[in-house]
Design a protein around this motif. Structure first.
Motif, PDB file in Angstrom:
ATOM      1  N   ARG A  28       4.333  -7.210  -9.563  1.00 37.30           N
ATOM      2  CA  ARG A  28       4.676  -8.547  -9.048  1.00 37.30           C
ATOM      3  C   ARG A  28       4.404  -8.670  -7.552  1.00 37.30           C
ATOM      4  N   ILE A  29       4.750  -7.644  -6.784  1.00 38.96           N
ATOM      5  CA  ILE A  29       4.506  -7.756  -5.345  1.00 38.96           C
ATOM      6  C   ILE A  29       3.018  -7.704  -5.037  1.00 38.96           C
ATOM      7  N   SER A  30       2.263  -6.948  -5.824  1.00 36.26           N
ATOM      8  CA  SER A  30       0.809  -6.922  -5.633  1.00 36.26           C
ATOM      9  C   SER A  30       0.193  -8.261  -6.022  1.00 36.26           C
ATOM     10  N   GLY A  31       0.670  -8.835  -7.103  1.00 33.89           N
ATOM     11  CA  GLY A  31       0.161 -10.126  -7.551  1.00 33.89           C
ATOM     12  C   GLY A  31       0.492 -11.253  -6.590  1.00 33.89           C
ATOM     13  N   SER A  32       1.640 -11.168  -5.940  1.00 35.77           N
ATOM     14  CA  SER A  32       2.010 -12.233  -5.008  1.00 35.77           C
ATOM     15  C   SER A  32       1.110 -12.235  -3.769  1.00 35.77           C
ATOM     16  N   LEU A  33       0.527 -11.091  -3.461  1.00 34.89           N
ATOM     17  CA  LEU A  33      -0.395 -11.042  -2.322  1.00 34.89           C
ATOM     18  C   LEU A  33      -1.675 -11.823  -2.596  1.00 34.89           C
ATOM     19  N   ILE A  34      -2.083 -11.895  -3.857  1.00 28.63           N
ATOM     20  CA  ILE A  34      -3.334 -12.575  -4.191  1.00 28.63           C
ATOM     21  C   ILE A  34      -3.274 -14.045  -3.805  1.00 28.63           C
ATOM     22  N   GLY A  35      -2.183 -14.719  -4.171  1.00 29.66           N
ATOM     23  CA  GLY A  35      -2.050 -16.133  -3.832  1.00 29.66           C
ATOM     24  C   GLY A  35      -2.019 -16.363  -2.341  1.00 29.66           C
ATOM     25  N   SER A  36      -1.412 -15.459  -1.616  1.00 31.87           N
ATOM     26  CA  SER A  36      -1.346 -15.598  -0.168  1.00 31.87           C
ATOM     27  C   SER A  36      -2.723 -15.429   0.475  1.00 31.87           C
ATOM     28  N   PHE A  37      -3.494 -14.467  -0.015  1.00 27.88           N
ATOM     29  CA  PHE A  37      -4.831 -14.288   0.536  1.00 27.88           C
ATOM     30  C   PHE A  37      -5.771 -15.422   0.131  1.00 27.88           C
ATOM     31  N   VAL A  38      -5.550 -16.011  -1.033  1.00 29.14           N
ATOM     32  CA  VAL A  38      -6.298 -17.233  -1.395  1.00 29.14           C
ATOM     33  C   VAL A  38      -5.962 -18.341  -0.403  1.00 29.14           C
ATOM     34  N   GLY A  39      -4.682 -18.452  -0.056  1.00 26.60           N
ATOM     35  CA  GLY A  39      -4.271 -19.436   0.943  1.00 26.60           C
ATOM     36  C   GLY A  39      -4.921 -19.203   2.297  1.00 26.60           C
ATOM     37  N   ILE A  40      -5.094 -17.954   2.680  1.00 18.71           N
ATOM     38  CA  ILE A  40      -5.757 -17.640   3.955  1.00 18.71           C
ATOM     39  C   ILE A  40      -7.206 -18.108   3.931  1.00 18.71           C
ATOM     40  N   VAL A  41      -7.913 -17.823   2.845  1.00 14.98           N
ATOM     41  CA  VAL A  41      -9.313 -18.251   2.731  1.00 14.98           C
ATOM     42  C   VAL A  41      -9.404 -19.773   2.750  1.00 14.98           C
ATOM     43  N   TYR A  84       0.838  -1.205   0.000  1.00 17.02           N
ATOM     44  CA  TYR A  84       0.000   0.000   0.000  1.00 17.02           C
ATOM     45  C   TYR A  84       0.872   1.253   0.000  1.00 17.02           C
ATOM     46  N   LEU A  85       1.904   1.253   0.835  1.00 20.59           N
ATOM     47  CA  LEU A  85       2.808   2.409   0.872  1.00 20.59           C
ATOM     48  C   LEU A  85       3.557   2.575  -0.450  1.00 20.59           C
ATOM     49  N   ALA A  86       3.895   1.461  -1.094  1.00 22.55           N
ATOM     50  CA  ALA A  86       4.585   1.553  -2.377  1.00 22.55           C
ATOM     51  C   ALA A  86       3.677   2.159  -3.438  1.00 22.55           C
ATOM     52  N   HIS A  87       2.390   1.866  -3.358  1.00 25.69           N
ATOM     53  CA  HIS A  87       1.442   2.405  -4.338  1.00 25.69           C
ATOM     54  C   HIS A  87       1.024   3.840  -4.025  1.00 25.69           C
ATOM     55  N   LYS A  88       0.746   4.134  -2.771  1.00 23.88           N
ATOM     56  CA  LYS A  88       0.180   5.436  -2.403  1.00 23.88           C
ATOM     57  C   LYS A  88       1.186   6.390  -1.766  1.00 23.88           C
ATOM     58  N   GLY A  89       2.179   5.831  -1.079  1.00 27.35           N
ATOM     59  CA  GLY A  89       3.115   6.682  -0.355  1.00 27.35           C
ATOM     60  C   GLY A  89       2.493   7.221   0.925  1.00 27.35           C
ATOM     61  N   ASN A  90       3.269   8.029   1.655  1.00 26.88           N
ATOM     62  CA  ASN A  90       2.786   8.650   2.882  1.00 26.88           C
ATOM     63  C   ASN A  90       3.511   9.989   3.017  1.00 26.88           C
ATOM     64  N   ALA A  91       2.788  11.058   2.800  1.00 27.04           N
ATOM     65  CA  ALA A  91       3.391  12.386   2.799  1.00 27.04           C
ATOM     66  C   ALA A  91       3.917  12.773   4.177  1.00 27.04           C
ATOM     67  N   GLN A  92       3.238  12.378   5.237  1.00 29.66           N
ATOM     68  CA  GLN A  92       3.677  12.747   6.594  1.00 29.66           C
ATOM     69  C   GLN A  92       4.983  12.064   6.981  1.00 29.66           C
ATOM     70  N   ALA A  93       5.185  10.844   6.501  1.00 29.27           N
ATOM     71  CA  ALA A  93       6.412  10.125   6.815  1.00 29.27           C
ATOM     72  C   ALA A  93       7.491  10.347   5.759  1.00 29.27           C
ATOM     73  N   ASN A  94       7.183  11.162   4.755  1.00 26.77           N
ATOM     74  CA  ASN A  94       8.096  11.465   3.661  1.00 26.77           C
ATOM     75  C   ASN A  94       8.399  10.229   2.799  1.00 26.77           C
ATOM     76  N   TRP A  95       7.427   9.337   2.708  1.00 30.06           N
ATOM     77  CA  TRP A  95       7.531   8.173   1.830  1.00 30.06           C
ATOM     78  C   TRP A  95       6.867   8.531   0.519  1.00 30.06           C
ATOM     79  N   PHE A  96       7.597   8.393  -0.551  1.00 36.16           N
ATOM     80  CA  PHE A  96       7.032   8.669  -1.857  1.00 36.16           C
ATOM     81  C   PHE A  96       6.573   7.370  -2.495  1.00 36.16           C
ATOM     82  N   ALA A  97       5.521   7.459  -3.274  1.00 32.88           N
ATOM     83  CA  ALA A  97       5.033   6.278  -3.989  1.00 32.88           C
ATOM     84  C   ALA A  97       6.066   5.899  -5.053  1.00 32.88           C
ATOM     85  N   ILE A  98       6.548   4.670  -4.991  1.00 36.59           N
ATOM     86  CA  ILE A  98       7.593   4.245  -5.927  1.00 36.59           C
ATOM     87  C   ILE A  98       7.025   3.512  -7.138  1.00 36.59           C
ATOM     88  N   CYS A  99       5.734   3.251  -7.129  1.00 38.01           N
ATOM     89  CA  CYS A  99       5.150   2.447  -8.203  1.00 38.01           C
ATOM     90  C   CYS A  99       5.058   3.183  -9.531  1.00 38.01           C
TER      91      CYS A  99
END
Length: 186
Positions: A157-170, A133-148
């Protein structure tokens, strides 16, 4: 006269025997374990092989983004790998449940370890989700810039890898529920 016969319990002869239902639950358990292996192992591989380099001014100076730059992604890969290994090791026990419908003790062991693996997988996926989420949106207060905007392939790839993990949780939630139902029917 037939009404009296029904009251004596003759109507229960047409119901499905418990062994058949438990065998069906065991087959579904086996199939869900295979689905969870595919999801978690795929997530670990996708995250573990994520790497992107961008040139800066010249070819000699480059920015890079790799999964092991952030410890959260490393934890995600390790958690998914451990869960995948557990699922592979639990397959023979699942096959035993298909062959023999009983086995209360082994079902209790499976439900315990399934719950532990569910907690580990949830921890890894939720921690990685926060960083994605931080990579996609960033955080202005923490001075994190969105790198996506710069690292498109890395973020996909990192977003896609989350899908398989959440399928595993279900799937793990379903496995715990199925084991509880099978345990109550034994």
């Amino acid at each position: 006269m037939k009404a009296g016969a029904l009251e004596l319990g003759e109507g229960s002869k047409t119901s499905i025997p418990r062994g058949g239902v438990n065998r069906g639950i065991s087959i579904l358990d086996f199939i869900l374990r295979i689905v969870a292996i595919i999801g978690t192992l795929g997530s670990a591989i996708a995250m573990g092989t994520t790497d992107e380099r961008l040139p800066f001014f010249t070819q000699f100076v480059q920015f890079r983004a790799e999964y092991d730059d952030l410890p959260t992604f490393t934890f995600f890969v390790i958690a998914n790998s451990i869960v995948s290994g557990y699922l592979v090791l639990s397959l023979p026990l699942s096959i035993v449940h298909i062959v023999r419908s009983g086995g209360r003790a082994s079902r209790k062991v499976l439900i315990f370890f399934d719950t532990v693996m569910l907690a580990l997988l949830t921890a890894g996926a939720s921690a990685a989700s926060a960083i994605v989420y931080l990579a996609h949106k960033g955080n202005a207060q923490a001075n994190w810039f969105a790198i996506c905007q710069q690292f498109n392939s890395f973020c996909e790839r990192i977003s896609g890898s989350l899908i398989g993990s959440f399928v595993g949780i279900v799937v793990f939630i379903l496995l715990v529920l199925l084991s509880a139902v099978a345990l109550s029917r034994c």
